[in-house]
Design an enzyme around this catalytic site. Structure first.
Site, mmCIF file in Angstrom:
data_model
loop_
_atom_site.group_PDB
_atom_site.id
_atom_site.type_symbol
_atom_site.label_atom_id
_atom_site.label_comp_id
_atom_site.label_asym_id
_atom_site.label_seq_id
_atom_site.Cartn_x
_atom_site.Cartn_y
_atom_site.Cartn_z
ATOM 1 N N MET A 52 16.632 -26.958 66.092
ATOM 2 C CA MET A 52 15.839 -27.332 67.278
ATOM 3 C C MET A 52 15.053 -28.628 67.062
ATOM 4 O O MET A 52 13.904 -28.726 67.466
ATOM 5 C CB MET A 52 14.857 -26.200 67.649
ATOM 6 C CG MET A 52 15.545 -24.907 68.028
ATOM 7 S SD MET A 52 14.400 -23.537 68.258
ATOM 8 C CE MET A 52 14.137 -22.995 66.571
ATOM 9 N N ASP A 104 22.173 -14.912 75.523
ATOM 10 C CA ASP A 104 21.507 -16.174 75.822
ATOM 11 C C ASP A 104 22.543 -17.288 75.975
ATOM 12 O O ASP A 104 23.753 -17.046 75.883
ATOM 13 C CB ASP A 104 20.420 -16.503 74.804
ATOM 14 C CG ASP A 104 20.921 -16.602 73.385
ATOM 15 O OD1 ASP A 104 20.163 -16.261 72.474
ATOM 16 O OD2 ASP A 104 22.077 -17.038 73.182
ATOM 17 N N LYS A 146 18.207 -20.106 79.129
ATOM 18 C CA LYS A 146 17.287 -21.100 79.648
ATOM 19 C C LYS A 146 18.099 -22.043 80.536
ATOM 20 O O LYS A 146 19.209 -22.396 80.211
ATOM 21 C CB LYS A 146 16.761 -21.914 78.462
ATOM 22 C CG LYS A 146 15.340 -22.385 78.630
ATOM 23 C CD LYS A 146 14.975 -23.299 77.493
ATOM 24 C CE LYS A 146 14.521 -22.544 76.269
ATOM 25 N NZ LYS A 146 13.958 -23.408 75.242
HETATM 26 N N1 SAH Z 1 19.783 -17.784 65.712
HETATM 27 C C1 SAH Z 1 20.405 -19.085 65.717
HETATM 28 C C2 SAH Z 1 19.409 -20.202 65.921
HETATM 29 C C3 SAH Z 1 18.768 -20.173 67.288
HETATM 30 S S1 SAH Z 1 17.652 -21.504 67.529
HETATM 31 C C4 SAH Z 1 21.186 -19.272 64.417
HETATM 32 O O1 SAH Z 1 21.038 -18.489 63.482
HETATM 33 O O2 SAH Z 1 21.979 -20.240 64.356
HETATM 34 C C5 SAH Z 1 18.646 -22.656 68.408
HETATM 35 C C6 SAH Z 1 19.021 -23.818 67.527
HETATM 36 O O3 SAH Z 1 20.049 -23.454 66.627
HETATM 37 C C7 SAH Z 1 19.568 -25.006 68.281
HETATM 38 O O4 SAH Z 1 18.533 -25.798 68.838
HETATM 39 C C8 SAH Z 1 20.296 -25.741 67.164
HETATM 40 O O5 SAH Z 1 19.389 -26.452 66.340
HETATM 41 C C9 SAH Z 1 20.851 -24.588 66.352
HETATM 42 N N2 SAH Z 1 22.245 -24.275 66.714
HETATM 43 C C10 SAH Z 1 22.707 -23.140 67.238
HETATM 44 N N3 SAH Z 1 24.058 -23.202 67.404
HETATM 45 C C11 SAH Z 1 24.434 -24.420 66.954
HETATM 46 C C12 SAH Z 1 25.678 -25.098 66.845
HETATM 47 N N4 SAH Z 1 26.826 -24.543 67.230
HETATM 48 N N5 SAH Z 1 25.671 -26.354 66.330
HETATM 49 C C13 SAH Z 1 24.529 -26.943 65.914
HETATM 50 N N6 SAH Z 1 23.336 -26.354 65.996
HETATM 51 C C14 SAH Z 1 23.277 -25.111 66.508
#
Ligand code: SAH
Length: 257
Positions: free
Chosen positions: A171, A37, A59
């Site tokens: 998110m 993704d 997306k």
């Molecule tokens: N599976 C992922 C989360 C996916 S949902 C995990 O465990 O981190 C997607 C959300 O994750 C984004 O909208 C944001 O809120 C957060 N996210 C993912 N990578 C990030 C990063 N490098 N910095 C800040 N937020 C992050």
């Protein structure tokens, strides 16, 4: 009949490739099909073998994400054709990553599935900013919630934030005004401190701070963009802010001493 390949649901961590697990790195280097993704960084995709097939299900503005059932069907089709396939996701596959749905479908189709954990954004952000998610003097509970999902207003977050607690919102950029309103309606004080961590554990990380009541304005004024986390609680007011630049710079170096 061809022997089915394995579906590996692999966490890619928050971005920096040094934060991959060794198991994830080995799988990425050897697997023939990688379905990824948009949160997976280019550096990590560059580790794939030269003949690997990289399939993006990211997306973008023009189209929505490939529907989840199509992704599941794609993974199962590849595995049934005898190929190992990685479903590579940002962070951890089982935290807001739909890994549970993919694993259920794979099991129902009789295809072997293995899950490799990743550093979730909350853990990556905590380390990079030195904000402790729990701290014996400030917080003994930490909760992860999704700020953008069906029926945000129907979700019961009461008791998840407040004294002695840390709330990490994934998110939540687009719904920041509703989030602030919801938490204050639940009785949280308007001056509870928070931090927004944008692009955590990446070279372009930004950390913004303020009180809960100021969250919508902060997001607006600073043009906060996804991916970002909102961390709410006393722990966000304890760290030494001057350390952040150092931690940030260190994250870009190749070796850790
Ligand atoms: N599976 C992922 C989360 C996916 S949902 C995990 O465990 O981190 C997607 C959300 O994750 C984004 O909208 C944001 O809120 C957060 N996210 C993912 N990578 C990030 C990063 N490098 N910095 C800040 N937020 C992050």
């Amino acid at each position: 009949m061809t022997k089915a390949g394995t579906i590996y649901l692999v966490g890619a961590g928050p971005g920096d490739r040094d934060l991959l697990t060794l198991r994830a790195a080995r799988l990425i280097e050897r697997t023939e099909v990688i379905v990824h993704d948009g949160l997976v960084s280019k550096d990590i995709l560059a580790m794939a073998r030269p003949d690997a097939q990289l399939i993006s299900v990211a997306k973008n503005r023009a189209r929505h994400t490939l529907p989840q059932e199509n992704i599941n069907a794609l993974l199962i089709r590849e595995a049934k054709a005898g190929r190992d396939v990685i479903r590579l996701k940002g962070g951890d596959p089982l935290i807001f990553g739909r890994g549970g749905e993919e694993a259920e479908d794979a099991r129902a189709a009789g295809v072997p599935v293995e899950i490799v954990p990743g550093v979730s954004a909350a853990n990556g952000a905590a380390a990079a900013t030195q904000i402790a998610l729990t701290h014996r003097d400030a917080s003994s509970i930490v909760s992860f919630v999704a700020g953008q999902c069906k029926g945000l207003s129907d979700q019961d977050w009461s008791g998840l934030a407040g004294k002695g607690r840390t709330l990490v919102i994934y998110m939540g950029v687009k719904t920041a005004p509703q989030i602030a309103e919801k938490l204050m309606a639940d009785g949280l004080a308007p001056d509870v401190p928070l931090a927004i961590v944008e692009n955590a554990a990446r070279t372009n990380m930004r950390v913004l701070r303020g009180p809960l009541a100021g969250l919508p304005d902060l997001v607006e004024a600073e043009q906060v963009k996804s991916p970002a986390l909102i961390i709410i609680g006393e722990v966000t007011a304890r760290d030494d802010h001057t350390l952040i630049k150092t931690a940030h710079a260190a994250a870009g170096t190749e070796t850790a001493q």
